[in-house]
Design an enzyme around this catalytic site. Structure first.
Site, PDB file in Angstrom:
ATOM      1  N   SER A 144      -6.972 101.999 -14.600  1.00 32.87           N
ATOM      2  CA  SER A 144      -6.982 103.019 -13.545  1.00 32.87           C
ATOM      3  C   SER A 144      -7.446 104.341 -14.163  1.00 32.87           C
ATOM      4  CB  SER A 144      -5.556 103.190 -13.006  1.00 32.87           C
ATOM      5  OG  SER A 144      -5.463 104.344 -12.188  1.00 32.87           O
ATOM      6  N   TYR A 157       3.535 104.296 -12.452  1.00 29.51           N
ATOM      7  CA  TYR A 157       2.168 103.773 -12.335  1.00 29.51           C
ATOM      8  C   TYR A 157       1.305 104.304 -13.483  1.00 29.51           C
ATOM      9  CZ  TYR A 157      -2.243 102.382 -10.111  1.00 29.51           C
ATOM     10  OH  TYR A 157      -3.469 101.819  -9.841  1.00 29.51           O
TER      11      TYR A 157
END
Ligand code: NAD
Length: 252
Positions: A144, A157
């Site tokens: 990510s 996250y």
């Protein structure tokens, strides 16, 4: 050129394939010739339909990666039973939990770590001996932009995706000499279910768009080229790399 990028006869496992980026990549891998094992906790009929429509082949496996050991056993066993081998693993399943760090719960932390990081490690660990025997294999982890940046109100996250980037390098260092390429893809902001809250927040949506040089959110199909590249022999000398597919976000 087709030999370089084609996946004819290859067996690919992809997790989180019922929607979003995973579904697009599963269809792309099938179009490139791979037999695709699609894994998800959710219904996979739509993914199967899309793969069959383009003349591809797939096997659906319903598995909950929170039940990590039994799911991995099932995935490996059923893949070998149906297709006899494993050439490609795409660790795509991922979850998001949003809350300010001061009130972020243990449960949200553990859930995110389990799916985004531990399952990636355990599934990679399970396929590696098969790839070692083959003398080759491709593992592709979904990282990510938050592998590099901290984001806001997504501490677990960001920590998990930072971990995915480091895990990709750690596994690559051990397994490159076995012929196993471990690499990652870092998507930019993609218009999927995971980002419903961001898209609905007018101010955040505008701020995000203003920062993307390409001037648009990514679509799931923007990830097909990258996954085929990393799954094919075109990337045989790429090891431990995280490719940003982000419309230029990281360059700003
Ligand atoms: P998505 O929510 O559309 O898809 C994630 C998939 O994972 C879903 O099909 C879901 O059912 C599956 N999944 C969730 N929990 C599971 C479990 N316990 N067991 C099995 N499957 C489970 O998300 P997406 O946007 O397509 O994201 C795909 C990957 O890309 C994720 O790893 C995500 O972190 C990463 N990513 C997405 C973006 C983005 O902007 N959408 C950005 C960077 C990285």
């Amino acid at each position: 050129m087709l030999n370089l990028f084609g996946l004819k006869g290859k067996v690919a496992i992809i997790t989180g394939a019922s929607s979003g980026i995973g579904q697009s990549m599963a269809v792309g891998l099938a179009k490139a010739g791979a037999k695709v094992v699609v894994v998800d906790i959710m219904n996979l009929d739509e993914t199967e339909e899309k793969i069959k429509k383009c003349g591809g082949e797939c096997k659906k496996i319903n598995a909950n990666l929170f039940e990590i050991d039994s799911s991995i056993n099932k995935i490996i066993k059923e893949t070998l039973k149906n297709y006899g081998n494993i050439d490609i693993l795409v660790n795509n399943a991922g979850i998001q939990r949003r809350n300010p760090a001061m009130v972020f719960s243990d449960k949200d932390w553990d859930d995110v770590m389990q799916i985004n990081l531990k399952a990636v490690f355990k599934l990679s660990q399970a396929v590696a001996p098969i790839m070692e025997k083959n003398g080759k294999g491709k593992i592709i982890n979904m990282a990510s932009l938050l592998s590099f940046q901290g984001g806001y109100t997504v501490p677990a996250y960001a920590a998990s995706k930072g971990g995915v980037a480091q895990l990709t390098k750690a596994l690559s260092n051990e397994w490159a000499k076995l012929g196993i390429n471990v690499n990652g893809i870092a998507p930019g902001y993609v218009a999927t279910d995971m980002n419903k809250a961001l898209i609905a927040d007018e101010q955040r949506n505008r701020q995000i768009l203003e920062r993307i040089p390409a001037g648009r959110w990514a679509e799931p199909d923007d990830y097909i080229g990258g996954v085929i590249f990393l799954a094919s022999s075109a990337s045989d000398y790429i090891n431990g790399e995280i490719i940003c597919i982000d419309g230029g976000w990281m360059g700003r």
